[in-house]
Design a protein around this motif. Structure first.
Motif, PDB file in Angstrom:
ATOM      1  N   MET A 100       0.824  -1.204   0.000  1.00  0.00           N
ATOM      2  CA  MET A 100       0.000   0.000   0.000  1.00  0.00           C
ATOM      3  C   MET A 100       0.863   1.261   0.000  1.00  0.00           C
ATOM      4  SD  MET A 100      -3.021   1.153  -0.174  1.00  0.00           S
ATOM      5  CE  MET A 100      -3.962  -0.330   0.117  1.00  0.00           C
ATOM      6  N   LYS A 101       1.963   1.214   0.746  1.00  0.00           N
ATOM      7  CA  LYS A 101       2.858   2.362   0.770  1.00  0.00           C
ATOM      8  C   LYS A 101       3.410   2.644  -0.623  1.00  0.00           C
ATOM      9  CE  LYS A 101       7.196   4.008   2.821  1.00  0.00           C
ATOM     10  NZ  LYS A 101       8.316   3.670   3.728  1.00  0.00           N
ATOM     11  N   GLU A 102       3.749   1.581  -1.363  1.00  0.00           N
ATOM     12  CA  GLU A 102       4.282   1.737  -2.708  1.00  0.00           C
ATOM     13  C   GLU A 102       3.228   2.300  -3.655  1.00  0.00           C
ATOM     14  OE1 GLU A 102       6.423  -0.969  -6.202  1.00  0.00           O
ATOM     15  OE2 GLU A 102       6.086  -1.787  -4.201  1.00  0.00           O
ATOM     16  N   LEU A 103       1.973   1.887  -3.465  1.00  0.00           N
ATOM     17  CA  LEU A 103       0.899   2.395  -4.318  1.00  0.00           C
ATOM     18  C   LEU A 103       0.649   3.881  -4.067  1.00  0.00           C
ATOM     19  CD1 LEU A 103      -1.660  -0.554  -4.199  1.00  0.00           C
ATOM     20  CD2 LEU A 103      -0.185   0.111  -6.099  1.00  0.00           C
ATOM     21  N   PHE A 104       0.703   4.298  -2.795  1.00  0.00           N
ATOM     22  CA  PHE A 104       0.546   5.717  -2.476  1.00  0.00           C
ATOM     23  C   PHE A 104       1.697   6.531  -3.058  1.00  0.00           C
ATOM     24  CE2 PHE A 104      -2.448   4.525   1.034  1.00  0.00           C
ATOM     25  CZ  PHE A 104      -3.489   5.331   0.620  1.00  0.00           C
ATOM     26  N   LEU A 105       2.899   5.967  -3.008  1.00  0.00           N
ATOM     27  CA  LEU A 105       4.051   6.643  -3.589  1.00  0.00           C
ATOM     28  C   LEU A 105       3.887   6.768  -5.097  1.00  0.00           C
ATOM     29  CD1 LEU A 105       6.843   7.866  -3.064  1.00  0.00           C
ATOM     30  CD2 LEU A 105       7.819   5.580  -3.374  1.00  0.00           C
ATOM     31  N   THR A 106       3.338   5.734  -5.728  1.00  0.00           N
ATOM     32  CA  THR A 106       3.062   5.773  -7.168  1.00  0.00           C
ATOM     33  C   THR A 106       2.064   6.872  -7.497  1.00  0.00           C
ATOM     34  OG1 THR A 106       3.490   3.400  -7.425  1.00  0.00           O
ATOM     35  CG2 THR A 106       2.155   4.464  -9.125  1.00  0.00           C
ATOM     36  N   ALA A 107       1.028   6.987  -6.674  1.00  0.00           N
ATOM     37  CA  ALA A 107       0.022   8.029  -6.882  1.00  0.00           C
ATOM     38  C   ALA A 107       0.628   9.416  -6.702  1.00  0.00           C
ATOM     39  CB  ALA A 107      -1.152   7.832  -5.922  1.00  0.00           C
ATOM     40  N   ALA A 108       1.498   9.559  -5.707  1.00  0.00           N
ATOM     41  CA  ALA A 108       2.147  10.849  -5.456  1.00  0.00           C
ATOM     42  C   ALA A 108       3.021  11.251  -6.640  1.00  0.00           C
ATOM     43  CB  ALA A 108       2.982  10.783  -4.183  1.00  0.00           C
ATOM     44  N   LYS A 109       3.783  10.293  -7.166  1.00  0.00           N
ATOM     45  CA  LYS A 109       4.615  10.585  -8.339  1.00  0.00           C
ATOM     46  C   LYS A 109       3.743  10.901  -9.551  1.00  0.00           C
ATOM     47  CE  LYS A 109       8.652   7.885  -6.898  1.00  0.00           C
ATOM     48  NZ  LYS A 109       9.577   6.786  -7.229  1.00  0.00           N
ATOM     49  N   GLY A 110       2.625  10.180  -9.676  1.00  0.00           N
ATOM     50  CA  GLY A 110       1.690  10.463 -10.761  1.00  0.00           C
ATOM     51  C   GLY A 110       1.126  11.869 -10.668  1.00  0.00           C
ATOM     52  N   ALA A 111       0.880  12.330  -9.430  1.00  0.00           N
ATOM     53  CA  ALA A 111       0.355  13.685  -9.233  1.00  0.00           C
ATOM     54  C   ALA A 111       1.349  14.734  -9.708  1.00  0.00           C
ATOM     55  CB  ALA A 111       0.018  13.895  -7.757  1.00  0.00           C
ATOM     56  N   VAL A 112       2.631  14.517  -9.389  1.00  0.00           N
ATOM     57  CA  VAL A 112       3.666  15.463  -9.836  1.00  0.00           C
ATOM     58  C   VAL A 112       3.754  15.471 -11.356  1.00  0.00           C
ATOM     59  CG1 VAL A 112       6.128  15.984  -9.794  1.00  0.00           C
ATOM     60  CG2 VAL A 112       4.984  15.207  -7.706  1.00  0.00           C
ATOM     61  N   ILE A 113       3.722  14.279 -11.959  1.00  0.00           N
ATOM     62  CA  ILE A 113       3.827  14.180 -13.417  1.00  0.00           C
ATOM     63  C   ILE A 113       2.609  14.804 -14.086  1.00  0.00           C
ATOM     64  CG2 ILE A 113       3.921  12.559 -15.357  1.00  0.00           C
ATOM     65  CD1 ILE A 113       5.406  10.640 -13.379  1.00  0.00           C
ATOM     66  N   GLY A 114       1.411  14.477 -13.592  1.00  0.00           N
ATOM     67  CA  GLY A 114       0.194  15.030 -14.171  1.00  0.00           C
ATOM     68  C   GLY A 114       0.112  16.537 -14.024  1.00  0.00           C
ATOM     69  N   GLY A 115       0.522  17.042 -12.865  1.00  0.00           N
ATOM     70  CA  GLY A 115       0.457  18.476 -12.626  1.00  0.00           C
ATOM     71  C   GLY A 115       1.424  19.266 -13.474  1.00  0.00           C
ATOM     72  N   THR A 116       2.608  18.723 -13.704  1.00  0.00           N
ATOM     73  CA  THR A 116       3.616  19.450 -14.485  1.00  0.00           C
ATOM     74  C   THR A 116       3.442  19.259 -15.979  1.00  0.00           C
ATOM     75  OG1 THR A 116       5.126  17.564 -14.236  1.00  0.00           O
ATOM     76  CG2 THR A 116       5.346  19.366 -12.667  1.00  0.00           C
ATOM     77  N   MET A 117       2.753  18.186 -16.390  1.00  0.00           N
ATOM     78  CA  MET A 117       2.621  17.888 -17.813  1.00  0.00           C
ATOM     79  C   MET A 117       1.801  18.947 -18.553  1.00  0.00           C
ATOM     80  SD  MET A 117       1.528  14.214 -19.435  1.00  0.00           S
ATOM     81  CE  MET A 117      -0.151  14.324 -18.800  1.00  0.00           C
ATOM     82  N   LEU A 118       0.925  19.651 -17.827  1.00  0.00           N
ATOM     83  CA  LEU A 118       0.093  20.672 -18.462  1.00  0.00           C
ATOM     84  C   LEU A 118       0.846  21.975 -18.689  1.00  0.00           C
ATOM     85  CD1 LEU A 118      -3.308  20.165 -16.615  1.00  0.00           C
ATOM     86  CD2 LEU A 118      -2.592  19.282 -18.831  1.00  0.00           C
ATOM     87  N   ILE A 119       2.041  22.086 -18.142  1.00  0.00           N
ATOM     88  CA  ILE A 119       2.836  23.306 -18.330  1.00  0.00           C
ATOM     89  C   ILE A 119       3.436  23.290 -19.732  1.00  0.00           C
ATOM     90  CG2 ILE A 119       4.850  24.595 -17.540  1.00  0.00           C
ATOM     91  CD1 ILE A 119       4.351  23.422 -14.777  1.00  0.00           C
ATOM     92  N   PRO A 120       3.237  24.342 -20.527  1.00  0.00           N
ATOM     93  CA  PRO A 120       3.773  24.361 -21.891  1.00  0.00           C
ATOM     94  C   PRO A 120       5.268  24.099 -21.921  1.00  0.00           C
ATOM     95  CG  PRO A 120       2.282  26.208 -21.543  1.00  0.00           C
ATOM     96  CD  PRO A 120       2.484  25.554 -20.201  1.00  0.00           C
ATOM     97  N   GLY A 121       5.678  23.164 -22.769  1.00  0.00           N
ATOM     98  CA  GLY A 121       7.092  22.853 -22.934  1.00  0.00           C
ATOM     99  C   GLY A 121       7.610  21.770 -22.014  1.00  0.00           C
ATOM    100  N   VAL A 122       6.826  21.377 -21.006  1.00  0.00           N
ATOM    101  CA  VAL A 122       7.272  20.344 -20.066  1.00  0.00           C
ATOM    102  C   VAL A 122       6.775  18.985 -20.552  1.00  0.00           C
ATOM    103  CG1 VAL A 122       7.151  19.487 -17.706  1.00  0.00           C
ATOM    104  CG2 VAL A 122       7.337  21.937 -18.135  1.00  0.00           C
ATOM    105  N   SER A 123       7.671  18.017 -20.618  1.00  0.00           N
ATOM    106  CA  SER A 123       7.342  16.688 -21.115  1.00  0.00           C
ATOM    107  C   SER A 123       6.957  15.761 -19.964  1.00  0.00           C
ATOM    108  CB  SER A 123       8.546  16.094 -21.861  1.00  0.00           C
ATOM    109  OG  SER A 123       8.421  14.698 -22.013  1.00  0.00           O
TER     110      SER A 123
END
Length: 264
Positions: free
Chosen positions: A1-24
């Protein structure tokens, strides 16, 4: 469960930054040390469906929350503090270099190293040129088949580090239309694009998964080229003298944040 929460946290960072123009999104996944797992989960989904399903589910939940919660504050920071924020991203890219170096399994210098890196940089440069050029008049009048093809190509931006989704959508003259379709939930426009994205992601991840196992050095060095080229896209120019110190601190913060997270 700890690993799944960490996966979700990393997904949040990726999803949040992906909408920034120029960020992959691919670059952010590589920085967060989750890139290989995503590629493996998609390309080998049928081999262990339960494990990969829950991994991708938690990642997608995190990414969706990140788009809703993180993207707006980050975009606000870019508007209010453009130089420090973008220097933080530059530092984050550089902080990922040691991890890619390890994954490339480099034991000594070879002339292949700069060649592979140059290939990656050149590929991103060509994509940037294409997106900056004149575009056709597809827009909202685009046919479903055109949207599927655009989605397949744009999927590369979701998988390959260093290439922004906005670049690929601009190449197809679909960026503004896609943003409007998302805000207006225009299913007839979004569905063909989503189908193309799914096809492109499956094909690209399967190819990358094979390349990472058969040719790790070449693959990771080309990916490093992708990411180094993304620095040029994020670089905001020379900041005012009054902001030099805060920009240097932001650069170091970005470097050490990603370096510590990606360290094995």
């Amino acid at each position: 469960m700890k690993e799944l929460f960490l996966t979700a946290a990393k997904g949040a960072v990726i999803g949040g930054t992906m909408l920034i123009p120029g960020v992959s999104g691919g670059s952010m996944a590589m920085m967060m040390g989750i890139y290989d797992k995503l590629i493996m989960a998609v390309s080998n989904f049928r081999k262990d469906m339960k494990k990969h399903f829950f991994f991708l589910l938690w990642f997608c939940i995190g990414a969706g929350l990140g788009m809703l919660i993180i993207a707006r504050p980050l975009l606000h920071l870019l508007e209010v503090f453009p130089y420090p924020t973008q220097f933080f991203f530059i530092g984050a890219v550089v902080g990922c270099v040691p991890m890619i170096y390890r994954k490339a399994q480099i034991s000594g210098f070879s002339w292949h190293i700069p060649v592979y890196i140059a290939i990656g940089i050149g590929a991103v440069f060509l994509v940037s040129l294409a997106s900056a050029g004149p575009h056709g008049g597809a827009g909202q009048s685009a046919q479903p088949l055109y949207l599927v093809v655009a989605g397949i190509v744009a999927a590369a931006a979701l998988v390959l580090p260093g290439i922004s989704v906005s670049y690929l959508l601009l190449m197809f003259n679909l960026y503004d239309s896609t943003m409007a379709a998302i805000s207006g939930l225009q299913i007839t426009f979004l569905l063909p694009l989503l189908i193309g994205l799914c096809i492109g992601i499956v094909v690209t991840t399967k190819l990358l998964d094979q390349l990472m196992h058969r040719h790790p050095r070449a693959t990771y060095l080309i990916i490093l080229g992708f990411m180094l080229a993304s620095v040029l896209e994020v670089f905001p120019g020379v900041p005012p003298v009054s902001q030099w110190l805060v920009c240097v601190l932001a650069l170091l913060a970005g470097f050490f944040a990603i370096y510590l997270v990606s360290r094995e």
